[in-house]
Design a protein around this motif. Structure first.
Motif, PDB file in Angstrom:
ATOM      1  N   PHE A  50      11.740 -29.596 -22.522  1.00 48.75           N
ATOM      2  CA  PHE A  50      12.816 -28.559 -23.338  1.00 48.75           C
ATOM      3  C   PHE A  50      12.226 -27.295 -23.665  1.00 48.75           C
ATOM      4  CE2 PHE A  50      13.425 -26.849 -27.773  1.00 48.75           C
ATOM      5  CZ  PHE A  50      14.915 -26.630 -27.613  1.00 48.75           C
ATOM      6  N   ALA A  51      10.798 -27.269 -23.478  1.00 44.98           N
ATOM      7  CA  ALA A  51       9.989 -25.924 -23.580  1.00 44.98           C
ATOM      8  C   ALA A  51      10.664 -24.950 -22.458  1.00 44.98           C
ATOM      9  CB  ALA A  51       8.696 -26.023 -23.846  1.00 44.98           C
ATOM     10  N   GLN A  52      10.918 -25.622 -21.291  1.00 44.18           N
ATOM     11  CA  GLN A  52      11.562 -24.764 -20.489  1.00 44.18           C
ATOM     12  C   GLN A  52      12.705 -24.271 -20.546  1.00 44.18           C
ATOM     13  OE1 GLN A  52      10.584 -26.785 -16.467  1.00 44.18           O
ATOM     14  NE2 GLN A  52       8.992 -27.717 -17.297  1.00 44.18           N
ATOM     15  N   THR A  53      13.706 -25.107 -21.147  1.00 49.60           N
ATOM     16  CA  THR A  53      15.039 -24.749 -21.536  1.00 49.60           C
ATOM     17  C   THR A  53      14.934 -23.731 -22.520  1.00 49.60           C
ATOM     18  OG1 THR A  53      15.757 -26.960 -20.774  1.00 49.60           O
ATOM     19  CG2 THR A  53      17.271 -25.602 -22.142  1.00 49.60           C
ATOM     20  N   ALA A  66      15.414 -16.716 -33.814  1.00 48.74           N
ATOM     21  CA  ALA A  66      14.500 -17.656 -32.842  1.00 48.74           C
ATOM     22  C   ALA A  66      15.424 -19.135 -33.073  1.00 48.74           C
ATOM     23  CB  ALA A  66      13.274 -17.924 -33.345  1.00 48.74           C
ATOM     24  N   VAL A  67      15.885 -19.621 -34.221  1.00 45.87           N
ATOM     25  CA  VAL A  67      16.560 -20.691 -34.368  1.00 45.87           C
ATOM     26  C   VAL A  67      17.905 -20.674 -33.875  1.00 45.87           C
ATOM     27  CG1 VAL A  67      17.386 -22.405 -35.991  1.00 45.87           C
ATOM     28  CG2 VAL A  67      15.162 -21.154 -36.338  1.00 45.87           C
ATOM     29  N   ARG A  68      18.471 -19.631 -33.879  1.00 44.60           N
ATOM     30  CA  ARG A  68      19.942 -19.450 -33.136  1.00 44.60           C
ATOM     31  C   ARG A  68      19.768 -19.675 -31.755  1.00 44.60           C
ATOM     32  NH1 ARG A  68      20.765 -15.586 -37.022  1.00 44.60           N
ATOM     33  NH2 ARG A  68      19.918 -13.842 -35.832  1.00 44.60           N
ATOM     34  N   ARG A  69      18.806 -19.135 -30.984  1.00 45.35           N
ATOM     35  CA  ARG A  69      18.406 -19.538 -29.769  1.00 45.35           C
ATOM     36  C   ARG A  69      17.996 -20.904 -29.460  1.00 45.35           C
ATOM     37  NH1 ARG A  69      15.082 -13.963 -27.805  1.00 45.35           N
ATOM     38  NH2 ARG A  69      16.551 -12.410 -28.434  1.00 45.35           N
ATOM     39  N   LEU A  70      17.063 -21.393 -30.251  1.00 45.13           N
ATOM     40  CA  LEU A  70      16.917 -22.830 -30.017  1.00 45.13           C
ATOM     41  C   LEU A  70      18.028 -23.752 -30.136  1.00 45.13           C
ATOM     42  CD1 LEU A  70      13.506 -23.091 -32.311  1.00 45.13           C
ATOM     43  CD2 LEU A  70      13.607 -23.203 -29.927  1.00 45.13           C
ATOM     44  N   ALA A  71      18.850 -23.322 -30.997  1.00 46.14           N
ATOM     45  CA  ALA A  71      19.971 -23.993 -31.048  1.00 46.14           C
ATOM     46  C   ALA A  71      21.095 -24.305 -30.010  1.00 46.14           C
ATOM     47  CB  ALA A  71      20.908 -23.720 -32.476  1.00 46.14           C
ATOM     48  N   ARG A  72      21.054 -23.133 -29.258  1.00 48.35           N
ATOM     49  CA  ARG A  72      21.973 -22.852 -28.180  1.00 48.35           C
ATOM     50  C   ARG A  72      20.880 -23.575 -26.988  1.00 48.35           C
ATOM     51  NH1 ARG A  72      22.822 -17.275 -30.027  1.00 48.35           N
ATOM     52  NH2 ARG A  72      20.997 -16.593 -28.635  1.00 48.35           N
ATOM     53  N   ALA A  73      19.718 -23.416 -27.032  1.00 51.70           N
ATOM     54  CA  ALA A  73      19.017 -24.235 -25.993  1.00 51.70           C
ATOM     55  C   ALA A  73      18.978 -25.706 -25.999  1.00 51.70           C
ATOM     56  CB  ALA A  73      17.509 -23.950 -26.008  1.00 51.70           C
ATOM     57  N   TRP A  74      19.127 -26.059 -27.398  1.00 49.02           N
ATOM     58  CA  TRP A  74      19.215 -27.780 -27.490  1.00 49.02           C
ATOM     59  C   TRP A  74      20.474 -28.321 -26.914  1.00 49.02           C
ATOM     60  CZ3 TRP A  74      16.129 -31.418 -27.886  1.00 49.02           C
ATOM     61  CH2 TRP A  74      16.586 -32.643 -28.240  1.00 49.02           C
ATOM     62  N   HIS A  75      21.699 -27.441 -27.153  1.00 50.26           N
ATOM     63  CA  HIS A  75      23.002 -27.698 -26.914  1.00 50.26           C
ATOM     64  C   HIS A  75      23.063 -27.794 -25.199  1.00 50.26           C
ATOM     65  CE1 HIS A  75      24.307 -28.129 -30.746  1.00 50.26           C
ATOM     66  NE2 HIS A  75      24.229 -26.935 -31.198  1.00 50.26           N
ATOM     67  N   ALA A  76      22.316 -27.079 -24.523  1.00 52.24           N
ATOM     68  CA  ALA A  76      22.274 -26.998 -23.070  1.00 52.24           C
ATOM     69  C   ALA A  76      21.388 -27.803 -22.580  1.00 52.24           C
ATOM     70  CB  ALA A  76      22.052 -25.310 -22.797  1.00 52.24           C
ATOM     71  N   TYR A  77      20.655 -28.326 -23.393  1.00 51.86           N
ATOM     72  CA  TYR A  77      19.391 -29.432 -22.794  1.00 51.86           C
ATOM     73  C   TYR A  77      19.890 -30.724 -22.434  1.00 51.86           C
ATOM     74  CZ  TYR A  77      15.005 -32.063 -22.908  1.00 51.86           C
ATOM     75  OH  TYR A  77      13.932 -33.000 -22.974  1.00 51.86           O
ATOM     76  N   ARG A  78      19.405 -30.884 -21.088  1.00 48.56           N
ATOM     77  CA  ARG A  78      19.562 -32.214 -20.609  1.00 48.56           C
ATOM     78  C   ARG A  78      18.074 -32.795 -20.284  1.00 48.56           C
ATOM     79  NH1 ARG A  78      23.547 -30.865 -22.648  1.00 48.56           N
ATOM     80  NH2 ARG A  78      25.563 -30.501 -21.860  1.00 48.56           N
TER      81      ARG A  78
END
Length: 496
Positions: free
Chosen positions: A429-432, A470-482
């Motif tokens: 996830f850190a990479q995403t 930062a949280v907005r970016r984390l949320a986008r990353a989480w939705h894209a995370y596989r």
């Protein structure tokens, strides 16, 4: 990245010049050099040399290492030596062992660059990036006015200095005296000869590891804990024994493993934020004294409680044999590289000799400013505490609103949140997240037991606006995370 085959040689590609084929034993033994010439068990020395090759990039992510028996034959050692060395590196997350797939360096060529795992320590997370919000490296990002004023007050003293070449391996006497007085005010009578000034808390840990640890020695650590300490102990080829936060089970571990050292963060533990109760602190300090195990207390975060939280006494209040590490880098500014060790005078004299080998002494203007600032810290600490609590509350509220599945327990001080992800692992996830413009610290690199892979550590030291972004970016990353089909086990880059 340099070839693992050696400069100036030509080898067929089929002989291992590309990732995915076996590292040929003859070429690996050349890279290992005189790996067995140090002190300690052979498996620890072998692991130490392989660790260095991995950290220096000589063995890149995804490189396939020789099988146990093949490498043992090439090195003329027993197979058990290679197996034990591989097991040690596997426990650190530096290599991955899978039946049918062999033994590989952690990471893969496809994710090795830009890399957030498996790289040398302290590098990319310490350099600011305009397009990345850093939630990994936790420290104040600008000097407070109190520090600037302290420098202004000591300039006349510095200008009037004569007859002093400035080499003070133990630290300037003015700062050692100020640190000793601060401990006395907290109920621990201290003399200046019980204080060594260091270039930050990290140098203090490195010196202590150098002084107390020999290759193969056991060191008791919390799981998870501050990764800089893990790296300092591993640099001396220690075998890490992980215990729960607070070093639960210390007495049995001390009896069974006969450790040369133990390390604990009892107040606002990094990364969990936990605080060890006073009775547990007393029991731990006394148990370490009874077992004759040197106990390092990391107090770097101890004065970072939120408003209303009292700073507990150091563990040295319960047993004067405890070794205490402190620093101004977290409570004033990361750029003020002033830390210290408080310990019995013979230990301090030994550390001063070691320190003199490396740099003869620290920055005297910074030490004079620190000596001036220490008695004036309380207003800064109160203001800083209120700001950090507001940012802590804001970040938790934003995470709860945008990422409700994440587990984000509150803390009563410190600088970081220990976040449990509902799926996947912190490394991948850190990479995403980094690809979405925010840096977080994966939990696996903070856990010597090989656990905590489902966690990430994030700090709350930015402004509320930056934390919201930062949280907005984390949320986008989480939705894209596989999450990967197989959990990533590569070691996280060290962050402070």
């Amino acid at each position: 990245m340099r070839s693992i085959l050696g400069a100036g040689r030509s080898h067929p590609q089929s002989q291992c010049s590309r990732i995915g084929l076996h590292m040929m034993p003859i070429h690996l033994t050349e890279r290992l050099g005189r790996w067995s010439s140090g002190r300690g068990p052979l498996y620890v020395l072998l692991a130490a040399r392989l660790r260095q090759l991995i950290d220096d990039g000589e063995l890149p992510p995804g490189a396939l290492l020789p099988p146990d028996r093949v490498l043992a034959s090439a090195l003329a050692v027993g197979r058990s030596t290679v197996v034990a060395a591989y097991d040690l590196l596997h426990g650190e997350g530096r290599i991955v062992r899978r039946q049918g797939s062999g033994t590989r360096v952690s990471g893969s060529p496809s994710t090795a660059a830009p890399d957030t795992t498996g790289a040398p320590v302290f590098l990319h997370l310490l350099e600011p990036s305009d397009d990345v919000i850093a939630l990994a490296c936790a420290a104040p990002d600008s000097p407070p006015p109190e520090l600037v004023e302290a420098y202004e007050r000591v300039l006349p003293e510095l200008a009037a200095t004569t007859g002093d070449i400035g080499y003070h391996p133990g630290g300037h006497i003015a700062l050692r005296q100020a640190i000793a007085e601060r401990y006395a005010q907290r109920g621990v009578p201290t003399e200046p000869d019980q204080v060594l000034v260091t270039t930050g808390g990290q140098q203090a840990l490195s010196l202590l590891a150098r002084a107390f640890v020999r290759p193969g020695d056991q060191v008791l650590v919390e799981a998870p804990t501050y990764p800089g300490a893990l790296e300092a102990f591993r640099e001396e080829a220690a075998v890490l024994r992980a215990l729960p936060p607070g070093l639960g089970g210390f007495e049995a571990a001390a009896r069974d493993h006969r450790p040369s050292l133990a390390y604990v963060i009892p107040t606002f533990q990094n990364p969990t934020g936990a605080v060890l109760p006073p009775l547990s602190c007393r029991r731990l300090a006394e148990a370490a004294g009874d077992a004759a195990v040197p106990l390092i207390e990391d107090e770097v975060l101890a004065e970072l409680g939120f408003p209303g939280e009292e700073t507990p006494p150091p563990l040295a209040a319960y047993a004067d044999t405890v070794i205490t590490v402190g620093s101004l880098s977290k409570i004033v500014w990361a750029g003020l590289r002033v830390g210290w060790v408080r310990a019995p005078a013979p230990v301090i004299a030994r550390l001063a000799r070691l320190r003199a080998v490396h740099d003869l002494g620290g920055n005297i203007p910074a030490q004079l400013a620190a000596a001036d600032l220490l008695p004036r810290l309380e207003p800064l600490l109160r203001r800083w505490a209120a700001q950090r609590q507001a940012c802590h509350d804001h970040l938790r509220a934003e995470l709860t609103r945008q990422l409700p599945d994440w587990e984000v327990p509150p803390v009563q001080g410190g600088q970081t949140l220990w976040v449990r992800l509902p799926r996947g692992d912190g490394d991948s996830f850190a990479q995403t997240a980094l690809r979405h413009g925010v840096a977080v610290l994966p939990g696996g690199g903070l856990d010597a037991a090989g656990g905590s892979e489902e966690y990430v550590r994030i700090h709350f030291l930015h402004t509320p606006d930056d934390l919201s972004q930062a949280v907005r970016r984390l949320a986008r990353a989480w939705h894209a995370y596989r999450p990967p089909a197989e959990r990533t086990t590569s070691r996280a880059v060290l962050a402070m």
